[in-house]
Design an enzyme around this catalytic site. Structure first.
Site, short mmCIF file in Angstrom:
data_model
loop_
_atom_site.label_atom_id
_atom_site.label_comp_id
_atom_site.label_asym_id
_atom_site.label_seq_id
_atom_site.Cartn_x
_atom_site.Cartn_y
_atom_site.Cartn_z
CG ASN A 229 31.63 40.49 41.36
OD1 ASN A 229 31.02 39.47 41.68
ND2 ASN A 229 32.96 40.56 41.43
CG ASP A 298 38.66 42.94 35.63
OD1 ASP A 298 39.21 41.84 35.79
OD2 ASP A 298 37.65 43.10 34.90
CE LYS A 308 30.48 56.33 57.44
NZ LYS A 308 29.24 56.35 58.25
CG PHE A 342 33.68 30.34 34.10
CD1 PHE A 342 32.37 29.93 33.97
CD2 PHE A 342 34.61 29.47 34.64
CE1 PHE A 342 31.98 28.66 34.39
CE2 PHE A 342 34.24 28.20 35.05
CZ PHE A 342 32.92 27.79 34.93
CE LYS A 356 38.90 35.35 31.11
NZ LYS A 356 37.66 35.59 31.90
CE LYS A 360 42.90 36.93 31.26
NZ LYS A 360 42.03 37.39 32.35
#
Length: 422
Positions: A229, A298, A308, A342, A356, A360
């Site tokens: 990311n 995730d 490969k 975050f 959240k 959590k």
């Protein structure tokens, strides 16, 4: 007239050396010189011959109100040796921009011009702000030189990311003069405990063990490819540095980044979400607070090829499976730990952030809209809303990530971080 300069209380009366080397970003050094002089410093500029090809010395002479030095053998005052005199008088040295060539010479102890000769005699703190092409910045020789200089005690002001003069887009752009001044100001104010007495840091996190996660994770597809990311790790590294400066014992668990590891912090390098999960849980029981700033994948490929994967005709499908949810696991296992999460969202930011917190078992969440300019990934600033476990929210203006880090720890202390350790 109201004084608009936030740096004058720390730079006023200081003797500052500004070294300008031969890169296109030398034009930004002129703006930096202007700000330093306006803040009340006695500024002396040393330019390399290459730098003088980009910006005329007269520019810096006008801005600094002092003679600009280029030639090692130019001795205007026969009572002193110029480079030794300047080195002795300096309270602070800034090199902006610092080219790859300059870094190599300084790391090798080469003194073949006025700037490098002076630096070998300097005993004042030296801040280096590199600027170069993204591939040059990533070259092993440049990295090794920066690491060597960092280990010797030089301070680095990392380049920003964006459009470079060469046409590339990436890391290597000289940090903006305002941000360079902000970094210098924090140093001179004593916020790193090494210099200045005007604003000593309160060691309000002393005695606490704090865990920070930072950066992206990489989820392998085969030996060549992986999913990742846009996280750069800047927010997590800023949180670790701020906690360290405030007296905490800090562990930084980080994914792969281009950032220099903070001094005085225990750093654990990880790659995948599973690696980070295992590393976090291995130390969690002894931790007082966790700031989970890492952007953890995730999902990961259900199967990883040992060889490969060759290109074929038609579409290519990768079956994905869930990765372990680090923050949810910490919330379930929480005893007295203070948990900070975050929420990087693109819509309904506060709604998802509040969900959240409950899901959590968090004490505080830092929520931001990643589509907002100046916020989110790949930036040096952020615009966030702090939301506590009771649903109270606080909207913060655009701040540098280092400034934001302190705001987050301030809020955590207000909410009870450290109360059980007293």
């Amino acid at each position: 007239m109201i004084n608009q300069n936030p740096y004058d209380h720390n730079l006023d009366g200081k003797t500052v050396l500004l070294g300008v080397t031969g890169g296109i970003a030398a034009y930004k050094a002129a703006a930096l010189a202007s700000k330093i002089t306006q803040a009340g410093a006695d500024l002396h500029v040393i330019m390399t011959e290459s730098a003088a090809r980009f910006v005329q010395p007269l520019t810096f002479q006008t801005l600094s109100r002092n003679h600009v030095i280029l030639d090692t053998f130019e001795e205007r005052d026969p009572r002193v040796v110029s480079h030794i005199d300047l080195a002795d008088r300096a309270d602070l040295v800034i090199i902006a921009p610092a080219t790859a060539n300059f870094l190599g010479k300084l790391a090798g102890g080469i003194a073949d011009d006025m700037l490098t000769t002076t630096l070998l005699a300097v005993r004042a703190p030296v801040f280096i702000a590199p600027a170069m092409n993204v591939h040059m910045y990533d070259h092993p020789a440049v990295k090794e030189n920066m690491k060597k200089l960092y280990d010797w005690g030089y301070h680095f002001i990392e380049p920003g990311e964006g459009q470079l003069a060469c046409g590339y887009v990436g890391k290597g752009r000289l940090e903006e003069p305002e941000q360079i001044l902000h970094t210098i100001d924090r140093f001179l104010s004593g916020e790193n405990g090494t210099m200045g007495e005007s604003k000593p840091v309160t060691k309000d996190l002393k005695g606490l063990k704090i865990l920070v996660t930072a950066g992206p994770t990489r989820e392998a597809v085969d030996p060549v490819r992986f999913f990742t990311n846009r996280s750069t790790g800047k927010m997590g590294y800023a949180l670790a540095e701020a906690a360290r400066d405030r007296g905490a014992d800090v562990i930084l668990i980080t994914g792969k980044t281009h950032l220099v590891p903070p001094d005085g912090v225990q750093v654990i390098q990880t790659e995948s979400a599973q690696n980070m999960y295992d590393a976090v849980l291995s130390v969690y029981d002894d931790i007082d607070a966790v700031a989970k700033a890492a952007a953890v994948a995730d999902y990961r490929p259900a199967q990883v090829s040992e060889k490969k994967i060759k290109k074929g005709d038609g579409a290519f499908t990768v079956e994905m499976e869930r990765t372990p949810d680090i923050l949810k696991t910490l919330g379930k296992r929480k005893t007295s730990q203070f948990l900070i999460g975050f929420a990087a969202e693109s819509n309904d930011v506060e709604h998802y952030a509040k969900m959240k917190i409950q899901k959590k078992n968090l004490d505080l969440i830092v929520a931001n809209n990643i589509l907002e300019e100046g916020a989110g990934f790949e930036t040096d600033s952020n615009i966030v809303t702090l939301i506590d476990r009771n649903g109270r929210s606080q909207n913060l203006p655009r701040l540098s990530k280092r400034e934001l880090a302190d705001k987050i720890w301030d809020e955590a202390l207000k909410l009870g971080l450290g109360a059980s350790a007293e």
